[in-house]
Enzyme design. Structure first.
Site, mmCIF file in Angstrom:
data_model
loop_
_atom_site.group_PDB
_atom_site.id
_atom_site.type_symbol
_atom_site.label_atom_id
_atom_site.label_comp_id
_atom_site.label_asym_id
_atom_site.label_seq_id
_atom_site.Cartn_x
_atom_site.Cartn_y
_atom_site.Cartn_z
ATOM 1 C CB ILE A 68 -23.724 -4.427 -13.915
ATOM 2 C CG1 ILE A 68 -22.415 -4.114 -14.789
ATOM 3 C CG2 ILE A 68 -24.899 -3.512 -13.284
ATOM 4 C CD1 ILE A 68 -23.449 -3.684 -15.766
ATOM 5 N NE ARG B 63 -2.491 -2.909 11.903
ATOM 6 C CZ ARG B 63 -2.350 -3.467 11.211
ATOM 7 N NH1 ARG B 63 -2.167 -4.900 10.500
ATOM 8 N NH2 ARG B 63 -3.099 -2.247 10.519
ATOM 9 C CB THR C 4 -10.748 -6.005 8.693
ATOM 10 O OG1 THR C 4 -9.408 -5.407 8.193
ATOM 11 C CG2 THR C 4 -10.728 -7.581 8.748
ATOM 12 N NE ARG D 102 -2.084 0.112 7.628
ATOM 13 C CZ ARG D 102 -3.394 0.432 8.039
ATOM 14 N NH1 ARG D 102 -3.804 1.891 8.298
ATOM 15 N NH2 ARG D 102 -4.520 -0.157 8.077
ATOM 16 C CG ASP E 64 -2.004 -1.119 1.115
ATOM 17 O OD1 ASP E 64 -2.225 -1.340 0.057
ATOM 18 O OD2 ASP E 64 -2.516 -1.370 1.951
ATOM 19 C CE LYS F 232 -10.566 -5.222 0.310
ATOM 20 N NZ LYS F 232 -9.127 -4.686 0.014
ATOM 21 C CG ASP G 76 -7.114 -6.063 -1.717
ATOM 22 O OD1 ASP G 76 -8.457 -6.903 -2.681
ATOM 23 O OD2 ASP G 76 -6.970 -5.595 -0.974
HETATM 24 O O1 C5P Z 1 -1.334 -2.124 7.157
HETATM 25 P P1 C5P Z 1 -2.898 -2.905 7.226
HETATM 26 O O2 C5P Z 1 -1.865 -4.453 7.652
HETATM 27 O O3 C5P Z 1 -3.816 -2.672 7.723
HETATM 28 O O4 C5P Z 1 -2.936 -4.031 5.736
HETATM 29 C C1 C5P Z 1 -4.221 -4.047 5.489
HETATM 30 C C2 C5P Z 1 -4.563 -4.388 4.236
HETATM 31 O O5 C5P Z 1 -5.894 -5.254 3.632
HETATM 32 C C3 C5P Z 1 -4.846 -3.240 2.983
HETATM 33 O O6 C5P Z 1 -4.227 -3.950 2.249
HETATM 34 C C4 C5P Z 1 -5.667 -3.831 2.726
HETATM 35 O O7 C5P Z 1 -7.018 -2.767 1.501
HETATM 36 C C5 C5P Z 1 -7.039 -4.924 2.745
HETATM 37 N N1 C5P Z 1 -8.214 -5.788 3.016
HETATM 38 C C6 C5P Z 1 -8.197 -5.583 4.322
HETATM 39 N N2 C5P Z 1 -9.558 -5.905 4.711
HETATM 40 C C7 C5P Z 1 -10.328 -6.698 4.215
HETATM 41 C C8 C5P Z 1 -9.824 -6.852 2.781
HETATM 42 C C9 C5P Z 1 -8.467 -6.161 2.384
HETATM 43 O O8 C5P Z 1 -7.863 -4.901 4.841
HETATM 44 N N3 C5P Z 1 -11.406 -7.047 4.987
#
Ligand code: C5P
Length: 233
Positions: free
Chosen positions: A69, A180, A119, A210, A14, A65, A63
């Site tokens: 349609i 995390r 999430t 991150r 990202d 997402k 990704d």
């Molecule tokens: O930085 P972090 O570890 O929070 O990144 C999580 C990654 O997973 C991001 O790229 C986010 O777009 C993706 N993601 C998410 N939740 C989802 C689907 C994808 O956090 N349900």
């Protein structure tokens, strides 16, 4: 054969520029087999960057997402297949017809993943848009719809893995963001879990952004997370 920890780790690239993405992909290759290109990077750098990241030897998770349609989503899946990506996301709340049409054009080499509830969302987020289910119920509901339509994997937070493993086939891959390490910054994630715990609970792949990419030393952060993953095997 059990996968290695490296096979389970997906780095969320990202970042805003091609140079940063390539540098991270090369630096982190020893620790992660997968690189995830999301909306920020894809919008900034386009399909050419997908090819460049593939050329580093990484498997690519695109990704995007998708949620549109059925015809538009299916054509976008075909375009992604042309870029030789190995994972691609669509939103399961797009419904059965959209999902089935997408699945019908996805080859076996592509793991099409259904996003359940982001999430970053919680029950208040769902209530706001008129969904009275708890997050855990909504995740299982959407996952079942996806699996019935032939989706190969589901994206959900680690907190829902237990419920999903009871309700859906073991062959359906669970891809889990919101990872995390204890005590680290949560950022905008609301349903987080530590790497080893997520694998032990039944995740097949972990998406980490991150905690690695914003670390003072991304290599050390990636190595620690990889070790945590392997400790759970
Ligand atoms: O930085 P972090 O570890 O929070 O990144 C999580 C990654 O997973 C991001 O790229 C986010 O777009 C993706 N993601 C998410 N939740 C989802 C689907 C994808 O956090 N349900």
């Amino acid at each position: 054969m059990k996968p290695s920890g490296r096979d389970c780790l997906i780095i969320a690239l990202d970042v805003g520029t091609r140079a940063e993405a390539i540098s991270l992909a090369l630096t982190l290759a020893p620790f992660a087999a997968w690189m995830k290109i999301g909306l920020q990077l894809f919008t900034a750098e386009g399909p050419d960057l997908v090819r460049v990241i593939r050329e580093t030897g990484a498997k690519v998770f695109l990704d995007l997402k998708l949620h549109d349609i059925p015809n538009t989503v299916a054509r976008a899946v075909e375009s992604a297949v042309g870029l030789d990506v190995q994972m691609l996301t669509l939103h399961l709340c797009g419904g059965t017809e959209m999902i089935r049409t997408a699945v019908s054009v996805a080859p076996d080499t592509l793991l099409l993943l259904g996003v359940t509830v982001l999430t970053s969302a919680n029950s208040e987020t769902l209530r706001e848009i008129g969904i009275t289910n708890r997050v855990s119920q909504q995740v299982v509901r959407l996952a079942k719809i996806g699996v019935d339509c032939g989706i190969g994997g589901v994206v959900a937070s680690a907190r829902e893995i237990g419920g999903l493993r009871k309700e859906i086939d073991r062959n359906v891959k669970l891809v889990v963001p919101g990872i995390r390490t204890p005590g680290s910054e949560e950022h905008d994630q609301k349903r987080t879990m530590a790497p080893a715990e997520a694998i032990a609970t039944g995740a097949d792949y972990l998406v980490v952004g991150r905690p690695i990419t914003s670390a003072t030393n991304p290599m050390i952060a990636a190595k620690q997370i990889l070790e945590e993953i392997e400790s759970a095997f």
